[in-house]
Motif scaffolding. Structure first.
Motif, PDB file in Angstrom:
ATOM      1  N   VAL A   1       7.572 -27.436   5.515  1.00  0.00           N
ATOM      2  CA  VAL A   1       7.561 -28.892   5.692  1.00  0.00           C
ATOM      3  C   VAL A   1       7.972 -29.192   7.135  1.00  0.00           C
ATOM      4  O   VAL A   1       9.067 -28.822   7.562  1.00  0.00           O
ATOM      5  N   ILE A   2       7.084 -29.824   7.862  1.00  0.00           N
ATOM      6  CA  ILE A   2       7.389 -30.313   9.205  1.00  0.00           C
ATOM      7  C   ILE A   2       7.396 -31.825   9.115  1.00  0.00           C
ATOM      8  O   ILE A   2       6.385 -32.446   8.760  1.00  0.00           O
ATOM      9  N   LYS A   3       8.521 -32.430   9.416  1.00  0.00           N
ATOM     10  CA  LYS A   3       8.637 -33.883   9.261  1.00  0.00           C
ATOM     11  C   LYS A   3       8.064 -34.601  10.485  1.00  0.00           C
ATOM     12  O   LYS A   3       7.234 -34.051  11.196  1.00  0.00           O
ATOM     13  N   ASP A   4       8.482 -35.825  10.744  1.00  0.00           N
ATOM     14  CA  ASP A   4       7.840 -36.661  11.751  1.00  0.00           C
ATOM     15  C   ASP A   4       8.380 -36.414  13.162  1.00  0.00           C
ATOM     16  O   ASP A   4       9.535 -36.004  13.345  1.00  0.00           O
ATOM     17  N   HIS A   5       7.533 -36.705  14.172  1.00  0.00           N
ATOM     18  CA  HIS A   5       7.922 -36.731  15.590  1.00  0.00           C
ATOM     19  C   HIS A   5       8.437 -35.369  16.067  1.00  0.00           C
ATOM     20  O   HIS A   5       9.435 -35.280  16.782  1.00  0.00           O
ATOM     21  N   VAL A   6       7.737 -34.318  15.698  1.00  0.00           N
ATOM     22  CA  VAL A   6       8.131 -32.942  16.033  1.00  0.00           C
ATOM     23  C   VAL A   6       7.188 -32.397  17.103  1.00  0.00           C
ATOM     24  O   VAL A   6       6.015 -32.782  17.155  1.00  0.00           O
ATOM     25  N   PHE A   7       7.705 -31.494  17.942  1.00  0.00           N
ATOM     26  CA  PHE A   7       6.880 -30.884  18.989  1.00  0.00           C
ATOM     27  C   PHE A   7       7.043 -29.368  18.946  1.00  0.00           C
ATOM     28  O   PHE A   7       8.140 -28.851  19.139  1.00  0.00           O
ATOM     29  N   PHE A   8       5.942 -28.656  18.664  1.00  0.00           N
ATOM     30  CA  PHE A   8       5.875 -27.204  18.805  1.00  0.00           C
ATOM     31  C   PHE A   8       5.160 -26.909  20.119  1.00  0.00           C
ATOM     32  O   PHE A   8       4.083 -27.457  20.366  1.00  0.00           O
ATOM     33  N   THR A   9       5.708 -26.026  20.938  1.00  0.00           N
ATOM     34  CA  THR A   9       5.017 -25.645  22.168  1.00  0.00           C
ATOM     35  C   THR A   9       3.941 -24.616  21.821  1.00  0.00           C
ATOM     36  O   THR A   9       3.022 -24.936  21.088  1.00  0.00           O
ATOM     37  N   SER A  10       4.033 -23.380  22.319  1.00  0.00           N
ATOM     38  CA  SER A  10       2.991 -22.391  22.033  1.00  0.00           C
ATOM     39  C   SER A  10       3.588 -21.086  21.522  1.00  0.00           C
ATOM     40  O   SER A  10       4.705 -20.718  21.885  1.00  0.00           O
ATOM     41  N   HIS A  11       2.820 -20.412  20.666  1.00  0.00           N
ATOM     42  CA  HIS A  11       3.159 -19.069  20.172  1.00  0.00           C
ATOM     43  C   HIS A  11       4.510 -19.039  19.445  1.00  0.00           C
ATOM     44  O   HIS A  11       5.273 -18.082  19.560  1.00  0.00           O
ATOM     45  N   VAL A  12       4.747 -20.081  18.697  1.00  0.00           N
ATOM     46  CA  VAL A  12       5.924 -20.157  17.835  1.00  0.00           C
ATOM     47  C   VAL A  12       5.570 -19.556  16.479  1.00  0.00           C
ATOM     48  O   VAL A  12       4.481 -19.791  15.949  1.00  0.00           O
ATOM     49  N   VAL A  13       6.512 -18.798  15.912  1.00  0.00           N
ATOM     50  CA  VAL A  13       6.369 -18.312  14.538  1.00  0.00           C
ATOM     51  C   VAL A  13       7.359 -19.067  13.664  1.00  0.00           C
ATOM     52  O   VAL A  13       8.581 -18.909  13.811  1.00  0.00           O
ATOM     53  N   LEU A  14       6.828 -19.912  12.800  1.00  0.00           N
ATOM     54  CA  LEU A  14       7.636 -20.594  11.790  1.00  0.00           C
ATOM     55  C   LEU A  14       7.351 -19.891  10.471  1.00  0.00           C
ATOM     56  O   LEU A  14       6.254 -20.006   9.915  1.00  0.00           O
ATOM     57  N   SER A  15       8.324 -19.154   9.972  1.00  0.00           N
ATOM     58  CA  SER A  15       8.109 -18.375   8.754  1.00  0.00           C
ATOM     59  C   SER A  15       7.974 -19.284   7.538  1.00  0.00           C
ATOM     60  O   SER A  15       8.162 -20.503   7.629  1.00  0.00           O
ATOM     61  N   GLY A  16       7.682 -18.695   6.399  1.00  0.00           N
ATOM     62  CA  GLY A  16       7.409 -19.469   5.196  1.00  0.00           C
ATOM     63  C   GLY A  16       8.611 -20.236   4.672  1.00  0.00           C
ATOM     64  O   GLY A  16       9.759 -19.878   4.896  1.00  0.00           O
ATOM     65  N   ARG A  17       8.308 -21.343   3.983  1.00  0.00           N
ATOM     66  CA  ARG A  17       9.289 -22.142   3.235  1.00  0.00           C
ATOM     67  C   ARG A  17      10.339 -22.809   4.125  1.00  0.00           C
ATOM     68  O   ARG A  17      11.419 -23.148   3.660  1.00  0.00           O
ATOM     69  N   CYS A  18      10.028 -23.020   5.391  1.00  0.00           N
ATOM     70  CA  CYS A  18      10.973 -23.685   6.292  1.00  0.00           C
ATOM     71  C   CYS A  18      10.838 -25.203   6.193  1.00  0.00           C
ATOM     72  O   CYS A  18       9.792 -25.728   5.802  1.00  0.00           O
ATOM     73  N   VAL A  19      11.906 -25.897   6.565  1.00  0.00           N
ATOM     74  CA  VAL A  19      11.893 -27.358   6.678  1.00  0.00           C
ATOM     75  C   VAL A  19      12.336 -27.705   8.101  1.00  0.00           C
ATOM     76  O   VAL A  19      13.417 -27.312   8.531  1.00  0.00           O
ATOM     77  N   VAL A  20      11.473 -28.423   8.805  1.00  0.00           N
ATOM     78  CA  VAL A  20      11.750 -28.822  10.191  1.00  0.00           C
ATOM     79  C   VAL A  20      11.972 -30.329  10.194  1.00  0.00           C
ATOM     80  O   VAL A  20      11.070 -31.104   9.885  1.00  0.00           O
ATOM     81  N   GLY A  21      13.177 -30.760  10.533  1.00  0.00           N
ATOM     82  CA  GLY A  21      13.531 -32.171  10.478  1.00  0.00           C
ATOM     83  C   GLY A  21      12.869 -33.005  11.562  1.00  0.00           C
ATOM     84  O   GLY A  21      12.243 -32.485  12.496  1.00  0.00           O
ATOM     85  N   ASN A  22      13.007 -34.302  11.454  1.00  0.00           N
ATOM     86  CA  ASN A  22      12.443 -35.223  12.439  1.00  0.00           C
ATOM     87  C   ASN A  22      12.933 -34.899  13.848  1.00  0.00           C
ATOM     88  O   ASN A  22      14.083 -34.493  14.052  1.00  0.00           O
TER      89      ASN A  22
END
Length: 220
Positions: A143-164
């Motif tokens: 779950v990636i919530k609102d107003h988030v910024f990923f740059t490049s070549h990021v690994v977000l593993s499974g079942r993560c929650v990324v807050g606003n």
């Protein structure tokens, strides 16, 4: 297909114009900026109009907005523009590269700017007003919530929650099941092994440790 006004005349807006022109069915008809930043009346051979007066020129019943802005002030500047556009009655398009891998069970909100070579696995939810630059792996059931910024070549593993309002730096790795509090900044190359981060915290290093300042206190 939508008739689209892009917010901004910076490099991000130039990229958005390029991607929409060559990799979407949308038609860009104009650009818009706030009056204090209005220094030219034309950009990319299209008109530039004041954001404050946009309703009178391009009514929301006929046009949509796209605000692919940077991470300034932990995405809070982009959040403000998005909210002001919604208050004016506009819908926002999202751009998802044809060269991204997005499975059918993934959900993506509006005003998202998702570039090439992103892999978005099934059962992932991405909120509104998010930027995913090129080459990221977004793990399943995340779950990636609102107003988030990923740059490049990021690994977000499974079942993560990324807050606003989170910001994830280049080549960062986030462990499975991690929960990132609102406004978390994961620095370039950091390897987050913690299960949970505090709101507005900064994490750097391998393994990542918390910095002694708040992400609210930095310039990005």
């Amino acid at each position: 297909m939508a008739k689209v006004i892009i917010f901004g005349t910076t490099l991000s807006a130039e990229l958005a114009h390029f991607y929409l022109k060559y990799d979407s069915e949308h038609e860009v008809v104009a650009f818009t900026v706030e009056k204090e930043y209005l220094k030219e009346k034309e950009y990319k051979n299209l008109p530039v109009v004041p954001f404050e007066d946009i309703n009178e020129i391009y009514p929301p019943e006929e046009f949509q907005l796209f605000a692919p802005m940077t991470e300034l002030k932990m995405n809070r500047v982009r959040e403000r523009i998005y909210n002001e556009g919604k208050a004016k009655g506009y819908k926002f398009i999202s751009y998802i590269s044809s060269k991204a891998t997005v499975f059918p069970e993934a959900q993506i909100g509006e005003n998202c700017f998702i570039l090439e070579d992103n892999t978005i696995q099934p059962f992932t939810s991405i909120g509104n007003n998010c930027v995913l630059w090129s080459g990221n792996h977004i793990g399943h059931h995340g779950v990636i919530k609102d107003h988030v910024f990923f740059t490049s070549h990021v690994v977000l593993s499974g079942r993560c929650v990324v807050g606003n309002n989170c910001f994830i730096g280049v080549n960062a790795t986030i462990r499975d099941g991690a929960v990132l509090g609102e406004g978390t900044l994961i620095a370039m190359g950091a390897n987050l092994t913690k299960q949970k981060t505090e709101p507005w915290s900064i994490w750097k290093g391998n393994p990542a440790v918390a910095a002694n300042i708040s992400s609210k206190d930095i310039k990005i």
